[in-house]
Motif scaffolding. Structure first.
Motif, PDB file in Angstrom:
ATOM      1  N   GLU A   3      49.780  14.770 -13.768  1.00  0.00           N
ATOM      2  CA  GLU A   3      49.230  14.858 -12.445  1.00  0.00           C
ATOM      3  C   GLU A   3      50.511  15.204 -11.749  1.00  0.00           C
ATOM      4  O   GLU A   3      51.572  14.758 -11.400  1.00  0.00           O
ATOM      5  CB  GLU A   3      48.728  13.561 -12.082  1.00  0.00           C
ATOM      6  CG  GLU A   3      48.132  13.688 -10.576  1.00  0.00           C
ATOM      7  CD  GLU A   3      47.499  12.321 -10.249  1.00  0.00           C
ATOM      8  OE1 GLU A   3      46.916  12.584  -9.088  1.00  0.00           O
ATOM      9  OE2 GLU A   3      47.461  11.497 -10.779  1.00  0.00           O
TER      10      GLU A   3
ATOM     11  N   VAL B 209      38.700   6.082 -18.503  1.00  0.00           N
ATOM     12  CA  VAL B 209      39.950   7.027 -18.151  1.00  0.00           C
ATOM     13  C   VAL B 209      41.215   6.147 -17.801  1.00  0.00           C
ATOM     14  O   VAL B 209      40.978   5.694 -16.689  1.00  0.00           O
ATOM     15  CB  VAL B 209      39.541   7.967 -17.022  1.00  0.00           C
ATOM     16  CG1 VAL B 209      40.338   9.161 -16.891  1.00  0.00           C
ATOM     17  CG2 VAL B 209      38.136   8.807 -17.626  1.00  0.00           C
TER      18      VAL B 209
ATOM     19  N   ASN C 286      44.745   6.946 -15.991  1.00  0.00           N
ATOM     20  CA  ASN C 286      45.750   7.929 -15.356  1.00  0.00           C
ATOM     21  C   ASN C 286      47.080   7.441 -15.506  1.00  0.00           C
ATOM     22  O   ASN C 286      47.479   6.660 -14.612  1.00  0.00           O
ATOM     23  CB  ASN C 286      45.232   8.264 -13.951  1.00  0.00           C
ATOM     24  CG  ASN C 286      45.924   9.504 -13.252  1.00  0.00           C
ATOM     25  OD1 ASN C 286      47.031   9.563 -13.855  1.00  0.00           O
ATOM     26  ND2 ASN C 286      45.365   9.813 -12.251  1.00  0.00           N
ATOM     27  N   HIS C 287      47.860   7.870 -16.610  1.00  0.00           N
ATOM     28  CA  HIS C 287      49.366   7.793 -16.555  1.00  0.00           C
ATOM     29  C   HIS C 287      50.150   8.874 -15.647  1.00  0.00           C
ATOM     30  O   HIS C 287      51.253   8.597 -15.108  1.00  0.00           O
ATOM     31  CB  HIS C 287      49.752   7.807 -17.835  1.00  0.00           C
ATOM     32  CG  HIS C 287      49.073   6.702 -18.797  1.00  0.00           C
ATOM     33  ND1 HIS C 287      49.445   5.439 -18.967  1.00  0.00           N
ATOM     34  CD2 HIS C 287      47.887   7.007 -19.550  1.00  0.00           C
ATOM     35  CE1 HIS C 287      48.578   4.872 -19.718  1.00  0.00           C
ATOM     36  NE2 HIS C 287      47.610   5.557 -20.386  1.00  0.00           N
ATOM     37  N   GLY C 288      49.555   9.961 -15.743  1.00  0.00           N
ATOM     38  CA  GLY C 288      50.046  11.051 -15.067  1.00  0.00           C
ATOM     39  C   GLY C 288      51.285  11.817 -15.866  1.00  0.00           C
ATOM     40  O   GLY C 288      51.927  12.657 -15.402  1.00  0.00           O
TER      41      GLY C 288
ATOM     42  N   VAL D  87      45.129  10.776 -18.755  1.00  0.00           N
ATOM     43  CA  VAL D  87      45.517  11.821 -17.830  1.00  0.00           C
ATOM     44  C   VAL D  87      46.932  11.722 -18.165  1.00  0.00           C
ATOM     45  O   VAL D  87      47.686  10.992 -17.946  1.00  0.00           O
ATOM     46  CB  VAL D  87      45.222  11.410 -16.305  1.00  0.00           C
ATOM     47  CG1 VAL D  87      46.061  12.410 -15.597  1.00  0.00           C
ATOM     48  CG2 VAL D  87      43.821  11.213 -16.084  1.00  0.00           C
TER      49      VAL D  87
ATOM     50  N   CYS E  59      43.427  14.963 -19.901  1.00  0.00           N
ATOM     51  CA  CYS E  59      43.226  15.657 -18.838  1.00  0.00           C
ATOM     52  C   CYS E  59      44.343  15.975 -18.051  1.00  0.00           C
ATOM     53  O   CYS E  59      45.270  15.004 -17.945  1.00  0.00           O
ATOM     54  CB  CYS E  59      42.316  14.437 -18.126  1.00  0.00           C
ATOM     55  SG  CYS E  59      42.185  14.717 -16.145  1.00  0.00           S
ATOM     56  N   HIS E  60      44.582  16.891 -17.192  1.00  0.00           N
ATOM     57  CA  HIS E  60      45.457  17.405 -16.728  1.00  0.00           C
ATOM     58  C   HIS E  60      45.182  17.587 -14.973  1.00  0.00           C
ATOM     59  O   HIS E  60      43.921  18.192 -14.837  1.00  0.00           O
ATOM     60  CB  HIS E  60      46.153  18.614 -17.063  1.00  0.00           C
ATOM     61  CG  HIS E  60      46.769  18.592 -18.445  1.00  0.00           C
ATOM     62  ND1 HIS E  60      47.041  19.531 -19.148  1.00  0.00           N
ATOM     63  CD2 HIS E  60      47.122  17.261 -19.080  1.00  0.00           C
ATOM     64  CE1 HIS E  60      47.701  19.194 -20.408  1.00  0.00           C
ATOM     65  NE2 HIS E  60      47.528  18.072 -20.152  1.00  0.00           N
ATOM     66  N   LEU E  61      45.746  16.833 -13.972  1.00  0.00           N
ATOM     67  CA  LEU E  61      45.408  17.119 -12.835  1.00  0.00           C
ATOM     68  C   LEU E  61      46.400  17.827 -11.864  1.00  0.00           C
ATOM     69  O   LEU E  61      47.576  17.535 -11.948  1.00  0.00           O
ATOM     70  CB  LEU E  61      45.127  15.707 -11.965  1.00  0.00           C
ATOM     71  CG  LEU E  61      44.257  14.949 -12.738  1.00  0.00           C
ATOM     72  CD1 LEU E  61      44.041  13.461 -12.086  1.00  0.00           C
ATOM     73  CD2 LEU E  61      42.767  15.557 -12.699  1.00  0.00           C
TER      74      LEU E  61
END
Length: 121
Positions: free
Chosen positions: A49, A27, A29-31, A46, A72-74
């Motif tokens: 974020e 995974v 996470n670039h945001g 990701v 993916c979304h945070l």
């Protein structure tokens, strides 16, 4: 995680190392939506974020790397009665986490999938 193509090679080396020692899922996470090249080395990207207000205002973005990689979304600062799951699905996120927590430590609260607030409307 950087999101531009210039940093890709730097990120690719540890990804190859992780696969080499048997990691099954990677995974990143670039945001934010990264350059499509990152889809070649990740199972999940990701691509968001941030707070609920920014998530709701987010305009549709191209899907990096096509449909082979899961998004993916945070999302934090999600108000009671909101539908983060529906919005995540509509935006193509196969994986998401939405919490009511706010800045400083938003991820210290339970996700809405585990803690569903009462609908206050």
């Amino acid at each position: 995680m950087p999101s531009g193509p210039g940093e890709f090679e730097h990120c690719q080396k540890p990804a190859v190392g992780a696969w080499g020692v048997g990691w099954a899922t990677l995974v990143l996470n670039h945001g934010t939506a990264p350059h499509p090249c990152y889809a070649r080395i990740a199972d999940v990207l990701v691509t968001f974020e941030g707070p609920w207000a920014a998530y709701r205002a987010l305009t549709p973005q191209p899907r990096p790397g096509g449909t082979d990689v899961r998004l993916c979304h945070l999302v934090y600062d999600v108000p009671p009665g909101a539908d983060p799951e529906g919005l995540a699905r509509a935006r193509g996120a196969a994986v998401h986490c939405a919490v009511p927590g706010t800045v400083d430590h938003p991820w210290g609260t339970l996700p809405y999938t585990l803690h569903k607030p009462e609908n206050t409307s």
